[in-house]
Design a protein around this motif. Structure first.
Motif, mmCIF file in Angstrom:
data_model
loop_
_atom_site.group_PDB
_atom_site.id
_atom_site.type_symbol
_atom_site.label_atom_id
_atom_site.label_comp_id
_atom_site.label_asym_id
_atom_site.label_seq_id
_atom_site.Cartn_x
_atom_site.Cartn_y
_atom_site.Cartn_z
ATOM 1 N N PRO A 21 -25.506 36.034 -28.447
ATOM 2 C CA PRO A 21 -25.173 36.864 -28.961
ATOM 3 C C PRO A 21 -24.582 38.196 -27.928
ATOM 4 N N ALA A 22 -22.932 38.355 -27.980
ATOM 5 C CA ALA A 22 -21.749 38.914 -27.358
ATOM 6 C C ALA A 22 -21.739 39.694 -27.422
ATOM 7 N N PRO A 23 -21.602 40.876 -26.879
ATOM 8 C CA PRO A 23 -21.729 42.689 -26.932
ATOM 9 C C PRO A 23 -20.654 43.619 -27.649
ATOM 10 N N ALA A 24 -20.770 44.489 -28.781
ATOM 11 C CA ALA A 24 -19.135 44.190 -28.972
ATOM 12 C C ALA A 24 -19.765 45.863 -28.932
ATOM 13 N N PRO A 25 -18.117 47.303 -29.029
ATOM 14 C CA PRO A 25 -18.114 48.401 -28.269
ATOM 15 C C PRO A 25 -19.233 48.682 -28.565
ATOM 16 N N GLY A 26 -19.564 49.503 -27.404
ATOM 17 C CA GLY A 26 -20.452 50.083 -27.309
ATOM 18 C C GLY A 26 -22.226 49.421 -27.044
ATOM 19 N N GLU A 27 -21.888 48.726 -26.573
ATOM 20 C CA GLU A 27 -23.217 47.947 -27.298
ATOM 21 C C GLU A 27 -23.780 47.520 -25.189
ATOM 22 N N VAL A 28 -24.490 46.995 -24.770
ATOM 23 C CA VAL A 28 -24.672 46.327 -23.992
ATOM 24 C C VAL A 28 -25.262 44.781 -24.433
ATOM 25 N N GLN A 29 -25.878 43.767 -24.051
ATOM 26 C CA GLN A 29 -26.275 42.595 -23.581
ATOM 27 C C GLN A 29 -27.560 42.496 -22.904
ATOM 28 N N VAL A 30 -28.798 42.502 -22.937
ATOM 29 C CA VAL A 30 -29.786 42.683 -22.282
ATOM 30 C C VAL A 30 -29.763 41.358 -22.177
ATOM 31 N N ARG A 31 -30.590 40.762 -21.236
ATOM 32 C CA ARG A 31 -31.146 39.468 -20.498
ATOM 33 C C ARG A 31 -33.127 39.764 -20.446
ATOM 34 N N LEU A 32 -33.522 39.586 -21.734
ATOM 35 C CA LEU A 32 -34.431 39.752 -22.013
ATOM 36 C C LEU A 32 -35.939 39.506 -20.752
ATOM 37 N N GLN A 33 -36.902 39.404 -20.006
ATOM 38 C CA GLN A 33 -38.343 39.549 -19.390
ATOM 39 C C GLN A 33 -39.155 39.252 -19.932
ATOM 40 N N ALA A 34 -39.053 40.021 -21.346
ATOM 41 C CA ALA A 34 -40.254 40.576 -22.056
ATOM 42 C C ALA A 34 -40.848 41.403 -23.146
ATOM 43 N N ALA A 35 -40.889 40.110 -24.154
ATOM 44 C CA ALA A 35 -41.400 41.374 -25.380
ATOM 45 C C ALA A 35 -42.628 41.241 -25.964
ATOM 46 N N ALA A 36 -42.891 41.737 -26.636
ATOM 47 C CA ALA A 36 -43.877 42.531 -27.417
ATOM 48 C C ALA A 36 -44.541 42.559 -28.657
ATOM 49 N N LEU A 37 -45.476 42.096 -29.430
ATOM 50 C CA LEU A 37 -45.379 41.688 -30.329
ATOM 51 C C LEU A 37 -46.376 43.537 -31.169
#
Length: 334
Positions: A21-37
């Motif tokens: 995904p590419a960030p829309a205006p007002g957004e950031v793109q995050v390169r995720l290191q970890a996620a949780a359930l």
């Protein structure tokens, strides 16, 4: 990018390549290191959640680095280590969320992926004492626990607190925060092992909810009733919580895993002057205050297991079985 994709109800998560995904205006793109359930992910997979759509990338909790910014976003965010507030569009009323409120991971693609785009205002600097995996354990459970304890129940230092069903992420985060501010915390669980682990985290004690007449036994052991009761089950056991509540107590619940509450004797509520409070997620202010509390007290959330992204389906089954003590983490980037 690689992502875990859910294609339909009762379908297993599939790890596959999808467009980044590419960030829309007002957004950031995050390169995720970890996620949780969260249990939310299991309920969506089972079709037990409103607003279902497929295919969808699940995941509400994540931590990583800002890898791109959209138009009108401060360029200084690039490269910052952040965690993501999964609640979006709360609205202007701090007392309750707006109809437009959503949670990351449905309807918007979530954090079980290498990248995610979110509004810039919902990312917050990662506490420096936490690893990415530990930070990923905080967002949804942390803000839910914080709002239940402090915004809704107005917990004060020195009060006696009961947290039911300890072992899940929200309950454990509530335990840690309540202990940190000087409350006396007790717990219930169906597992003696989980109670022992909760005591190691600072609980004064606990009891199995399978014990006959446990409310009377627990209040005797604790030296009285509880000023604040935090629950996520509801169901038939809710009447027991009325019995353990002290006069003037606040009972706050943020879930209903055991279903509807059966008939409640009204005298138990009005004669004891009890407050019954519902709570869901939290405002951006709740989220910021939760993170600040973890930083102030250098708290580290309990982690049950860290698995690679490719093991997402295995992780969901562990959560479904209720085997975990703490958060189940998906490691996305080493």
């Amino acid at each position: 990018m690689l992502a875990l994709v859910l294609d339909g109800i009762d379908q297993p998560l599939q790890l596959r390549e999808v467009p980044k995904p590419a960030p829309a205006p007002g957004e950031v793109q995050v390169r995720l290191q970890a996620a949780a359930l969260n249990h939310r992910d299991v309920w969506i997979q089972k079709g037990q959640y409103a607003g279902l759509k497929f295919p969808i990338i699940l995941g509400s909790d994540g931590a990583g680095r800002v890898s791109a910014v959209g138009e009108s976003v401060e360029p200084g965010l690039l490269g910052q280590e952040v965690l993501i507030n999964p609640g979006q569009n709360w609205g202007d009323n701090p007392a309750a969320q707006a109809r437009s409120f959503t949670i990351l991971g449905l309807p918007q693609d979530g954090t079980f992926a290498e990248y995610v785009c979110v509004p810039a205002r919902v990312v917050q600097a990662k506490p420096t004492h936490l690893s990415f995996a530990q930070a990923a354990a905080l967002p949804l459970g942390g803000v839910t626990a914080y709002r239940a304890l402090f915004t809704r129940a107005a917990l004060q230092p020195g009060e006696r607190v009961l947290i039911s069903g300890v072992g899940g992420g929200v309950a454990l985060l509530a335990l840690q925060m309540a202990v940190a501010v000087g409350a006396e915390v007790w717990v219930t669980s169906g597992s003696a092992e989980k109670i022992a682990k909760a005591v190691a985290l600072g609980a004064r004690g606990g009891i199995s909810y399978h014990t006959e007449k446990w409310p009377a036994q627990l209040t005797k052991e604790a030296g009285g009733g509880f000023d604040v009761v935090v629950d996520s089950a509801a169901g038939p056991g809710f009447n027991d919580l009325l019995d353990v509540a002290a006069p003037g107590a606040r009972i706050v619940f943020y879930g209903g895993t055991q279903g509807a509450i059966p008939q409640v004797p009204p005298a138990k509520i009005f004669w004891k002057q009890l407050s019954i409070l519902g709570s869901t997620m939290g405002t951006e202010q709740d989220f910021a205050r939760m993170v600040a509390l973890f930083e102030q007290h250098q708290l580290v959330p309990a982690i049950d297991e860290i698995l690679p992204l490719a093991s997402g389906e295995k992780a969901l089954r562990r959560m479904e079985q209720g085997l975990q003590f703490g958060k189940i983490i998906l490691q996305i980037l080493e």
